[in-house]
Design an enzyme around this catalytic site. Structure first.
Site, short mmCIF file in Angstrom:
data_model
loop_
_atom_site.label_atom_id
_atom_site.label_comp_id
_atom_site.label_asym_id
_atom_site.label_seq_id
_atom_site.Cartn_x
_atom_site.Cartn_y
_atom_site.Cartn_z
N CYS A 1 0.89 -1.21 0.12
CA CYS A 1 -0.03 0.01 -0.06
C CYS A 1 1.04 1.33 -0.22
O CYS A 1 1.36 1.64 -1.12
CB CYS A 1 -1.03 -0.03 1.12
SG CYS A 1 -2.03 0.96 1.06
N HIS B 1 -3.33 -5.73 1.02
CA HIS B 1 -2.66 -6.01 2.43
C HIS B 1 -2.73 -7.51 2.73
O HIS B 1 -3.33 -7.88 3.51
CB HIS B 1 -3.36 -5.10 3.74
CG HIS B 1 -3.44 -3.60 3.40
ND1 HIS B 1 -2.35 -3.03 4.21
CD2 HIS B 1 -3.70 -2.74 2.90
CE1 HIS B 1 -2.42 -1.80 3.91
NE2 HIS B 1 -3.33 -1.59 3.11
N GLU C 1 -0.68 -8.67 4.95
CA GLU C 1 -0.38 -8.75 6.42
C GLU C 1 -1.78 -8.84 6.98
O GLU C 1 -1.67 -9.21 8.25
CB GLU C 1 0.62 -7.65 6.76
CG GLU C 1 -0.10 -6.28 7.11
CD GLU C 1 -0.36 -5.51 5.88
OE1 GLU C 1 -0.36 -6.19 4.81
OE2 GLU C 1 -0.58 -4.23 5.92
#
Lengths: 77, 221
Positions: B85, B194, B196
């Site tokens: 991002c 994302h 994560e």
């Protein structure tokens, strides 16, 4: 000291959603006949007289504008 | 393996990125934007967020942080770097990756679970996926539209450097549905979604994102 003005605008082929939003808002304001708005950035730099045009061009090209998506123009005010 | 996670002023997802590294079995090492030392890490993650308040352009100020000079040099020497991002935006501003990210064509901040197709499993960050595998991971951005000139886009496609592509709808107007790309060597990868945020079933749509970190560590996801 000198005043240098750098204007940065998105390249013509890059979509400008913020400009489009402004066009839409103008219609709601009751103003018609504005077909397109391109939003840009305006920088006013106070620089020493020793800062030459090449240096200003370099700072515009490396920081103020991203040449991948933006064009810039420089003028001494 | 020691994986550095950079914190810039305004980074948001550095803790989640560090946690993802730990969940995958690695050691997360915090790196500070003003400290040029990489502290002997084996890889670096540039996390999501709003570094320097997204002032000027997303990632434009972060590019000049002292830690970035070291990362750019190390990346050219093969250090694995993942930009997520805002981290992707920083990598583009730093010219480690081509192109740029502009405001979403929808003019809206997009926050949703997003289907992606993994198109390049040859990078340091995607080796654990299957070619063409569809994965579901969150996306959350206001300026995630990937743009580049036609020559660059053709080159990315021809050399297989489109790493992940949006599937099931383009959330932000990215050219050719591009969600993430790599550099020529495949050690630097940037993507807007994302991974994560999708490493544990409790807090994400699944664990499809774990593969990015497991790929780096060379362990099973």
């Amino acid at each position: 000291m000198a005043r240098v003005v750098v204007d940065v605008v998105l390249k013509p082929e890059i979509l400008d959603p913020q400009g489009q939003a402004i066009v839409g808002a103008l219609g709601r304001l009751g103003i018609h006949g504005v077909h397109d708005v391109r939003q840009g950035k305006h920088f006013e730099l106070d620089v020493d007289d020793a800062v030459d045009d090449a240096t200003v061009a370099r700072l515009a090209d490396t920081l103020l504008a991203n040449p991948v998506i933006e064009n810039f123009s420089i003028r001494r005010a | 393996m020691r994986v550095g996670v950079v914190t810039f002023p305004g980074s948001l997802d550095d803790r989640d990125a560090a946690r993802a590294v730990r969940v995958a079995g690695g050691e997360a090492v915090p790196l500070w934007h003003a400290d040029p030392s990489l502290h002997d890490v084996d890889a670096v993650i540039l996390p999501g967020g709003f570094s320097y308040g997204d002032y000027l352009r997303c990632g434009a100020i972060a590019r000049f942080a002292p830690v970035m000079d070291s990362i750019v040099l190390a990346a050219h020497d093969g250090l694995p770097v993942l930009g997520i991002c805002n981290g992707f935006q920083v990598l583009c501003e730093a010219h480690l990756l081509p192109g740029a990210l502009i405001r979403n064509d929808s003019r809206r901040f997009v926050c949703r679970d997003q289907l992606l197709a993994v198109e390049n499993t040859g990078t340091r960050w995607t080796a654990h996926y299957r070619q063409g595998q569809e994965i579901l991971i969150p996306i959350k951005n206001g300026e995630g539209g990937y743009v580049a000139d036609k020559r660059t886009l053709d080159e990315l496609e021809a050399s297989g450097r489109v790493v992940v592509r949006y599937a099931g709808g383009n959330p932000n107007g990215s050219y050719r549905d591009i969600a993430g790309i790599s550099n020529e060597a495949g050690n630097v990868v940037g993507l807007m979604p994302h991974p994560e945020h999708a490493v544990e079933a409790l807090t994400g749509p699944g664990t499809d994102g774990l593969g990015f970190f497991a790929s780096l560590l060379g362990v099973a996801a």
